[in-house]
Design an enzyme around this catalytic site. Structure first.
Site, short mmCIF file in Angstrom:
data_model
loop_
_atom_site.label_atom_id
_atom_site.label_comp_id
_atom_site.label_asym_id
_atom_site.label_seq_id
_atom_site.Cartn_x
_atom_site.Cartn_y
_atom_site.Cartn_z
N LEU A 58 0.90 -0.97 -0.09
CA LEU A 58 -0.06 -0.01 0.27
C LEU A 58 0.65 1.40 0.10
O LEU A 58 1.88 1.06 0.34
CB LEU A 58 -0.81 -0.02 1.16
CG LEU A 58 -2.32 -0.95 1.24
CD1 LEU A 58 -2.81 -1.33 2.43
CD2 LEU A 58 -3.12 -1.23 0.00
N ASP A 59 0.54 2.15 -0.98
CA ASP A 59 1.31 3.27 -0.85
C ASP A 59 1.12 3.81 0.61
O ASP A 59 0.05 4.00 1.39
CB ASP A 59 0.38 4.46 -1.48
CG ASP A 59 0.87 4.34 -2.58
OD1 ASP A 59 1.63 3.38 -3.00
OD2 ASP A 59 0.07 4.88 -4.05
N ARG A 60 2.02 4.78 1.63
CA ARG A 60 2.21 4.69 2.94
C ARG A 60 1.19 5.35 3.22
O ARG A 60 0.57 5.50 4.16
CB ARG A 60 3.78 5.95 2.83
CG ARG A 60 4.18 5.59 4.33
CD ARG A 60 5.55 6.98 4.79
NE ARG A 60 6.56 5.71 3.95
CZ ARG A 60 7.53 6.10 4.38
NH1 ARG A 60 8.25 7.44 5.13
NH2 ARG A 60 9.33 5.23 3.50
N PRO A 61 0.53 6.98 2.22
CA PRO A 61 -0.97 7.52 3.27
C PRO A 61 -2.15 6.38 2.77
O PRO A 61 -2.79 7.05 3.92
CB PRO A 61 -0.18 8.72 2.55
CG PRO A 61 0.05 8.22 1.41
CD PRO A 61 0.83 7.76 1.48
N VAL A 62 -1.90 5.14 2.55
CA VAL A 62 -3.07 4.19 2.56
C VAL A 62 -3.33 3.57 3.35
O VAL A 62 -2.77 2.50 4.09
CB VAL A 62 -2.96 4.15 1.62
CG1 VAL A 62 -4.57 2.73 1.17
CG2 VAL A 62 -3.22 4.25 -0.10
#
Length: 227
Positions: A58-62
């Protein structure tokens, strides 16, 4: 989290070792005509991996769900499902404003499947010169003093391709409704700035895939028996 490998470091402490310890990798034990050969190939392992391994990212902010494998064979099986788009992922997000939804003959715009808010629509809009397709629908609309045009919208998103920041770019560029907290694509408007500071409102909440063991003939019998 604390940056790099946070999830990978935490997994051994929150997951129990795999119970699947059977099978042999000896060629003499293989029977290519056996219906259960796939099951043996998947579960054939002497021990669980020392560290459970995430099979996608997952992308870090997700926020949201992450699929983890506990054996080498399961890692390969699950990773291939994500690589070849067999795993079906669903996200929920809060977007700023009311997403545009209309019918057009242009291939790079929104192709509306229905005018009803609860129905799925499809975005077919190339990103970085590659095909990018997202299905989406409105779940709920609420009034907001800080939202664009006084409104925020909860949407459900299903990516059919896996382009860079696909969901975020499609909602911002095609639907003209960037995700709340998206400091990259919200264009820094007054409304967007008021909604920043609490992270990105995008969550992976559903993943459909084939279990590497319980979806085999042998595994299904065992699953039913535990029923």
């Amino acid at each position: 989290g604390h940056g790099r490998d946070t999830l990978l470091s935490a997994l051994p402490y929150v997951l129990k070792p795999s119970n699947f310890n059977g099978g042999s990798n000896d060629d003499n034990d293989r029977n290519d005509n056996d219906d259960d050969s796939a099951a043996r190939n998947v579960t054939a392992t002497t021990t669980a991996m020392k560290r459970p391994q995430p099979v996608h990212r997952l992308d870090r902010p997700v926020s949201g769900l992450v699929v983890v494998a506990k054996t080498k064979a399961a890692t390969v099986h699950l990773s291939q499902q994500f690589e070849f788009r067999k795993a079906r992922k669903t996200y929920v997000a809060i977007v700023n404003g009311c997403p545009q939804q209309y019918t057009t003959s242009q291939e790079d715009e929104v192709l509306s499947l229905s005018s009803a808010a609860s129905e799925w629509s499809t975005i077919d809009h190339d990103l970085d010169g590659k095909s990018a397709i997202t299905e989406w629908r409105v779940i709920r609309k609420v009034k907001s003093l800080h939202g664009k045009d006084g409104q925020l919208t909860l949407v459900e998103l299903r990516p059919k391709t896996g382009r860079y920041h696909q969901l975020r770019r499609h909602m911002a560029w095609v639907c003209n409704s960037p995700l709340v907290g998206d400091t990259t694509y919200d264009e820094g408007t007054d409304s967007a700035m008021r909604l920043r500071g609490r992270g990105l409102f995008l969550c992976s909440n559903k993943i459909e895939l084939e279990h590497p063991y319980y979806n085999t003939p042998t595994g299904r019998k065992e699953w039913i028996a535990t029923g």
